[in-house]
Design an enzyme around this catalytic site. Structure first.
Site, PDB file in Angstrom:
ATOM      1  N   ASN A   7       0.878  -1.176   0.000  1.00  0.00           N
ATOM      2  CA  ASN A   7       0.000   0.000   0.000  1.00  0.00           C
ATOM      3  C   ASN A   7       0.915   1.225   0.000  1.00  0.00           C
ATOM      4  O   ASN A   7       1.467   1.605   1.024  1.00  0.00           O
ATOM      5  CB  ASN A   7      -0.882  -0.040   1.252  1.00  0.00           C
ATOM      6  CG  ASN A   7      -1.842   1.143   1.311  1.00  0.00           C
ATOM      7  OD1 ASN A   7      -1.793   2.037   0.467  1.00  0.00           O
ATOM      8  ND2 ASN A   7      -2.701   1.149   2.313  1.00  0.00           N
ATOM      9  N   ARG A  93      -2.542  -2.047  -3.524  1.00  0.00           N
ATOM     10  CA  ARG A  93      -3.752  -1.251  -3.318  1.00  0.00           C
ATOM     11  C   ARG A  93      -3.676  -0.030  -4.237  1.00  0.00           C
ATOM     12  O   ARG A  93      -2.699   0.731  -4.194  1.00  0.00           O
ATOM     13  CB  ARG A  93      -3.828  -0.788  -1.870  1.00  0.00           C
ATOM     14  CG  ARG A  93      -5.016   0.099  -1.655  1.00  0.00           C
ATOM     15  CD  ARG A  93      -4.949   0.787  -0.324  1.00  0.00           C
ATOM     16  NE  ARG A  93      -6.109   1.640  -0.176  1.00  0.00           N
ATOM     17  CZ  ARG A  93      -6.127   2.741   0.549  1.00  0.00           C
ATOM     18  NH1 ARG A  93      -5.052   3.129   1.187  1.00  0.00           N
ATOM     19  NH2 ARG A  93      -7.208   3.458   0.634  1.00  0.00           N
ATOM     20  N   HIS A 182     -12.758   3.136  -0.002  1.00  0.00           N
ATOM     21  CA  HIS A 182     -12.754   2.098   1.048  1.00  0.00           C
ATOM     22  C   HIS A 182     -13.460   0.828   0.560  1.00  0.00           C
ATOM     23  O   HIS A 182     -13.984   0.049   1.362  1.00  0.00           O
ATOM     24  CB  HIS A 182     -13.490   2.548   2.329  1.00  0.00           C
ATOM     25  CG  HIS A 182     -12.886   3.721   3.034  1.00  0.00           C
ATOM     26  ND1 HIS A 182     -13.656   4.753   3.534  1.00  0.00           N
ATOM     27  CD2 HIS A 182     -11.618   4.015   3.357  1.00  0.00           C
ATOM     28  CE1 HIS A 182     -12.880   5.639   4.116  1.00  0.00           C
ATOM     29  NE2 HIS A 182     -11.628   5.223   4.029  1.00  0.00           N
ATOM     30  N   GLY A 212     -13.174   5.483  10.283  1.00  0.00           N
ATOM     31  CA  GLY A 212     -11.775   5.665  10.653  1.00  0.00           C
ATOM     32  C   GLY A 212     -11.448   7.137  10.507  1.00  0.00           C
ATOM     33  O   GLY A 212     -12.361   7.974  10.502  1.00  0.00           O
ATOM     34  N   ARG A 243     -11.706  16.030   7.360  1.00  0.00           N
ATOM     35  CA  ARG A 243     -12.490  16.390   6.166  1.00  0.00           C
ATOM     36  C   ARG A 243     -13.904  16.790   6.570  1.00  0.00           C
ATOM     37  O   ARG A 243     -14.497  16.179   7.449  1.00  0.00           O
ATOM     38  CB  ARG A 243     -12.584  15.195   5.202  1.00  0.00           C
ATOM     39  CG  ARG A 243     -11.273  14.790   4.586  1.00  0.00           C
ATOM     40  CD  ARG A 243     -11.513  13.748   3.490  1.00  0.00           C
ATOM     41  NE  ARG A 243     -10.264  13.136   3.077  1.00  0.00           N
ATOM     42  CZ  ARG A 243     -10.035  11.827   3.115  1.00  0.00           C
ATOM     43  NH1 ARG A 243     -10.956  10.979   3.533  1.00  0.00           N
ATOM     44  NH2 ARG A 243      -8.870  11.356   2.719  1.00  0.00           N
ATOM     45  N   PHE A 287     -10.366  10.399  17.915  1.00  0.00           N
ATOM     46  CA  PHE A 287     -11.531  10.205  18.794  1.00  0.00           C
ATOM     47  C   PHE A 287     -11.154   9.858  20.229  1.00  0.00           C
ATOM     48  O   PHE A 287     -11.960  10.045  21.132  1.00  0.00           O
ATOM     49  CB  PHE A 287     -12.489   9.166  18.194  1.00  0.00           C
ATOM     50  CG  PHE A 287     -13.480   9.810  17.274  1.00  0.00           C
ATOM     51  CD1 PHE A 287     -13.078  10.307  16.043  1.00  0.00           C
ATOM     52  CD2 PHE A 287     -14.804   9.989  17.641  1.00  0.00           C
ATOM     53  CE1 PHE A 287     -13.962  10.946  15.203  1.00  0.00           C
ATOM     54  CE2 PHE A 287     -15.710  10.620  16.808  1.00  0.00           C
ATOM     55  CZ  PHE A 287     -15.283  11.104  15.591  1.00  0.00           C
ATOM     56  N   GLU A 337     -14.559   0.120  15.324  1.00  0.00           N
ATOM     57  CA  GLU A 337     -14.170  -1.086  16.073  1.00  0.00           C
ATOM     58  C   GLU A 337     -13.858  -0.793  17.535  1.00  0.00           C
ATOM     59  O   GLU A 337     -13.926  -1.686  18.374  1.00  0.00           O
ATOM     60  CB  GLU A 337     -12.907  -1.711  15.443  1.00  0.00           C
ATOM     61  CG  GLU A 337     -13.134  -2.293  14.063  1.00  0.00           C
ATOM     62  CD  GLU A 337     -11.836  -2.583  13.332  1.00  0.00           C
ATOM     63  OE1 GLU A 337     -10.815  -2.890  13.991  1.00  0.00           O
ATOM     64  OE2 GLU A 337     -11.823  -2.503  12.093  1.00  0.00           O
TER      65      GLU A 337
HETATM   66  P1  AMP Z   1      -8.231   4.233  10.960  1.00  0.00           P
HETATM   67  O1  AMP Z   1      -8.211   5.343   9.971  1.00  0.00           O
HETATM   68  O2  AMP Z   1      -9.209   3.137  10.644  1.00  0.00           O
HETATM   69  O3  AMP Z   1      -6.864   3.711  11.306  1.00  0.00           O
HETATM   70  O4  AMP Z   1      -8.787   4.878  12.318  1.00  0.00           O
HETATM   71  C1  AMP Z   1      -8.041   5.834  13.007  1.00  0.00           C
HETATM   72  C2  AMP Z   1      -8.914   6.520  14.025  1.00  0.00           C
HETATM   73  O5  AMP Z   1      -9.534   5.565  14.902  1.00  0.00           O
HETATM   74  C3  AMP Z   1      -8.101   7.392  14.966  1.00  0.00           C
HETATM   75  O6  AMP Z   1      -7.919   8.669  14.430  1.00  0.00           O
HETATM   76  C4  AMP Z   1      -8.975   7.459  16.187  1.00  0.00           C
HETATM   77  O7  AMP Z   1      -9.854   8.541  16.041  1.00  0.00           O
HETATM   78  C5  AMP Z   1      -9.804   6.191  16.149  1.00  0.00           C
HETATM   79  N1  AMP Z   1      -9.484   5.279  17.249  1.00  0.00           N
HETATM   80  C6  AMP Z   1      -8.493   4.375  17.328  1.00  0.00           C
HETATM   81  N2  AMP Z   1      -8.513   3.732  18.516  1.00  0.00           N
HETATM   82  C7  AMP Z   1      -9.552   4.268  19.223  1.00  0.00           C
HETATM   83  C8  AMP Z   1     -10.104   4.034  20.524  1.00  0.00           C
HETATM   84  N3  AMP Z   1      -9.579   3.126  21.341  1.00  0.00           N
HETATM   85  N4  AMP Z   1     -11.170   4.769  20.893  1.00  0.00           N
HETATM   86  C9  AMP Z   1     -11.698   5.694  20.060  1.00  0.00           C
HETATM   87  N5  AMP Z   1     -11.221   5.948  18.829  1.00  0.00           N
HETATM   88  C10 AMP Z   1     -10.179   5.249  18.398  1.00  0.00           C
END
Ligand code: AMP
Length: 400
Positions: A7, A93, A182, A212, A243, A287, A337
Site C-alpha cells: 500500500n 492497493r 474504502h 476511521g 475532512r 476520537f 471497532e
Molecule cells: P483508521 O483510519 O481506521 O486507522 O482509524 C483511526 C482513528 O480511529 C483514529 O484517528 C482514532 O480517532 C480512532 N481510534 C483508534 N482507537 C480508538 C479508541 N480506542 N477509541 C476511540 N477511537 C479510536
C-alpha cells in the site's frame, strides 16, 4: 503461496506478507518519510512474534524502500522467507480505478497505462501507487502483480446513485460522478457480516459504517453496493477526522472571496483542517482525545462527536430507505471497532428501526462482536476490517 501486499503512499509504503492458503500473517511493516530526512523502516516478524524493529536508514526513493522491505523479509535472522522466489505474487492497493476497473486485475503494461489515465481523479494517490508498482516490477521482474482498487466494489451503484445533478457534459467529458472509496473494506466487512449472521450474502440488506480517520458508509443489497457516501473524491459524505464531508458547494466561493484564497486552497482546508478537528475547536482529529474532552465537559469536543454520530445516523436512515429495509448494520475501522461511545450515540437515533443495543456487549473489544440484543429487529455488529487480507485474497484468486 505467499502474497506480498503493498500500500504505497507518496512518502510511505505499508506492507504485509500473508500465506494465502492459511491466511496467516507472516510479516508486516511500514517505510516512512521516503525521499525525506529521517526515513525509517518498521518491521515485524509475526511468525516469531519478536516485536517491532525500527531502523532509520536513507530512502531516496520507493525503489530503495521496496529493496529494504525485500531485504528484511529474506534476512537470515529476522526474515520470514528464504528467498524472493517464495513470494508468489504482489497485490497493490490502488486508490482510484475510475470507471475502467470494476474488479481486481493482473497488472500488465495496458493496466499501468489505464491507471495513469485515471490519475487526474486521484492526483495525490494514484501516482504514488504507480511508483510502488514500478519499484516492485524492477526488483521482482518475474513475479505476477495484481491491482486491487478502492473504487471497484462501488462500481455496481446504479446511475441514479452515482450521477451528480450537474451538466451531463461534466460526466461525459471529465467522468465527474460519484465513485466511492474504502471499497475493499466495505466488501470484506459486508461478506463477513453475512457469514456471522449465517445468512446468504445474496439475500441480505447490509449497511457498513467504515469509521476511521477517513470515514464512509455503504449500502450493500444482495451482495452488491447500491450506494456509498464518498463521491468523486473522498471529501464527500460523513464528517471525518479533518475532512468536512457534505456541505453547500457555494461555501467554496464564499470563503475564497472572504479570505482571498483560491478554490484549491479552500478545498485543501476542507480536506485537511475541517471535520471533527475543526468542530472540536482544533482539539484533535483523534476520537480518543475527543472522548476524553467529552468526559471533561468540553463543549466543542461534545459538538464534534455529536455532529459526527448524527451524520452517520442520517446516512443509515437514507440507506435504509434506499434498500427499502436493512437486515444488518456493521461498524468497522478505528472508531467503528474501538469506540462503544460513538456506536451507542449512532444507534441512539435508530430505535425506530427496532434496533436494541446490548450495552454490555457494546463495551467489549473483539474482532467480531454482536452489539444488538437477540430480539433486535436489525443485527448490529462490530467487525474488524482487514483490507490487506482482502487484497491478498483477490491477488491469490487471480494468480494461483
Ligand atoms: P483508521 O483510519 O481506521 O486507522 O482509524 C483511526 C482513528 O480511529 C483514529 O484517528 C482514532 O480517532 C480512532 N481510534 C483508534 N482507537 C480508538 C479508541 N480506542 N477509541 C476511540 N477511537 C479510536
Amino acid at each position: 503461496m505467499n502474497i506480498l501486499v503493498i500500500n504505497c503512499g507518496s512518502s510511505s509504503l505499508k506492507f504485509q506478507v500473508i500465506d494465502a492458503e492459511t491466511e496467516k500473517l507472516l510479516a508486516k511493516g511500514l517505510c516512512e518519510r521516503i525521499g525525506m530526512d529521517g526515513a525509517s523502516i518498521t518491521y515485524e516478524n509475526k511468525v516469531s512474534n519478536s516485536g517491532k524493529e525500527v531502523n532509520e536508514t536513507p530512502m531516496p526513493d520507493h525503489k530503495k524502500a521496496v529493496s529494504l522491505v525485500l531485504e528484511a523479509l529474506t534476512n537470515e535472522k529476522t526474515g520470514v522467507i528464504g528467498s524472493l522466489d517464495e513470494i508468489g505474487a504482489v497485490g497493490h492497493r490502488i486508490v482510484h480505478g475510475g470507471e475502467k476497473f470494476t474488479s481486481s486485475v493482473i497488472i500488465t503494461d495496458d493496466v499501468i497505462e489505464a491507471i495513469k489515465e485515471v490519475s487526474d481523479l486521484a492526483p495525490l494517490h494514484n501516482p504514488a501507487n504507480l511508483i510502488g508498482i514500478d519499484a516492485c516490477k524492477a526488483l521482482m521482474p518475474g513475479t505476477p502483480m495484481v491491482a486491487v482498487f478502492d473504487t471497484a466494489f462501488h462500481q455496481t451503484m446504479p446511475e441514479k446513485a452515482y450521477m451528480y445533478a450537474v451538466p451531463l457534459s461534466y460526466y461525459k467529458d471529465y467522468k465527474v460522478r460519484r465513485y466511492g472509496f474504502h471499497g475493499t473494506s466495505h466488501s470484506y466487512v459486508s461478506k463477513k457480516a453475512a457469514e456471522i449472521a449465517g445468512k446468504p450474502y445474496e439475500s441480505l440488506k447490509t449497511i457498513v459504517c467504515h469509521l476511521g480517520n477517513g470515514a464512509s458508509v455503504s449500502a450493500v443489497c444482495g451482495g452488491k453496493c447500491v450506494d456509498t457516501s464518498m463521491g468523486l473524491t473522498p471529501l464527500e459524505g460523513l464528517i471525518m477526522g479533518t475532512r468536512s464531508g457534505d456541505l453547500d458547494p457555494a461555501i467554496v466561493e464564499f470563503i475564497a472571496g472572504k479570505e482571498g484564497k483560491t478554490a484549491a486552497e479552500v478545498v485543501s482546508v476542507l480536506n485537511k483542517k475541517s471535520g471533527v478537528f475543526a468542530l472540536s475547536n482544533e482539539l484533535s482529529s483523534d476520537f480518543r482525545d475527543l472522548e476524553k474532552g467529552c468526559n471533561n465537559g468540553d463543549h466543542y469536543a461534545q459538538l464534534a462527536v455529536d455532529a459526527f454520530a448524527y451524520r452517520v445516523a442520517k446516512y443509515i436512515g437514507a440507506y435504509t430507505a434506499a434498500m427499502n429495509g436493512v437486515d444488518v448494520i456493521a461498524f468497522t475501522a478505528g472508531i467503528g471497532e474501538n469506540s462503544p461511545f460513538v456506536r451507542e450515540k449512532v444507534l441512539g437515533y435508530l430505535g425506530y428501526l427496532g434496533i436494541k443495543l446490548d450495552k454490555e456487549e457494546n463495551e467489549k473489544r473483539a474482532d467480531v462482536l454482536r452489539i444488538s440484543t437477540k430480539d433486535s429487529a436489525v443485527a448490529v455488529y462490530s467487525i474488524a476490517t482487514n483490507e490487506e487480507l482482502a487484497i491478498a485474497r483477490e491477488t491469490y484468486a487471480l494468480t494461483k
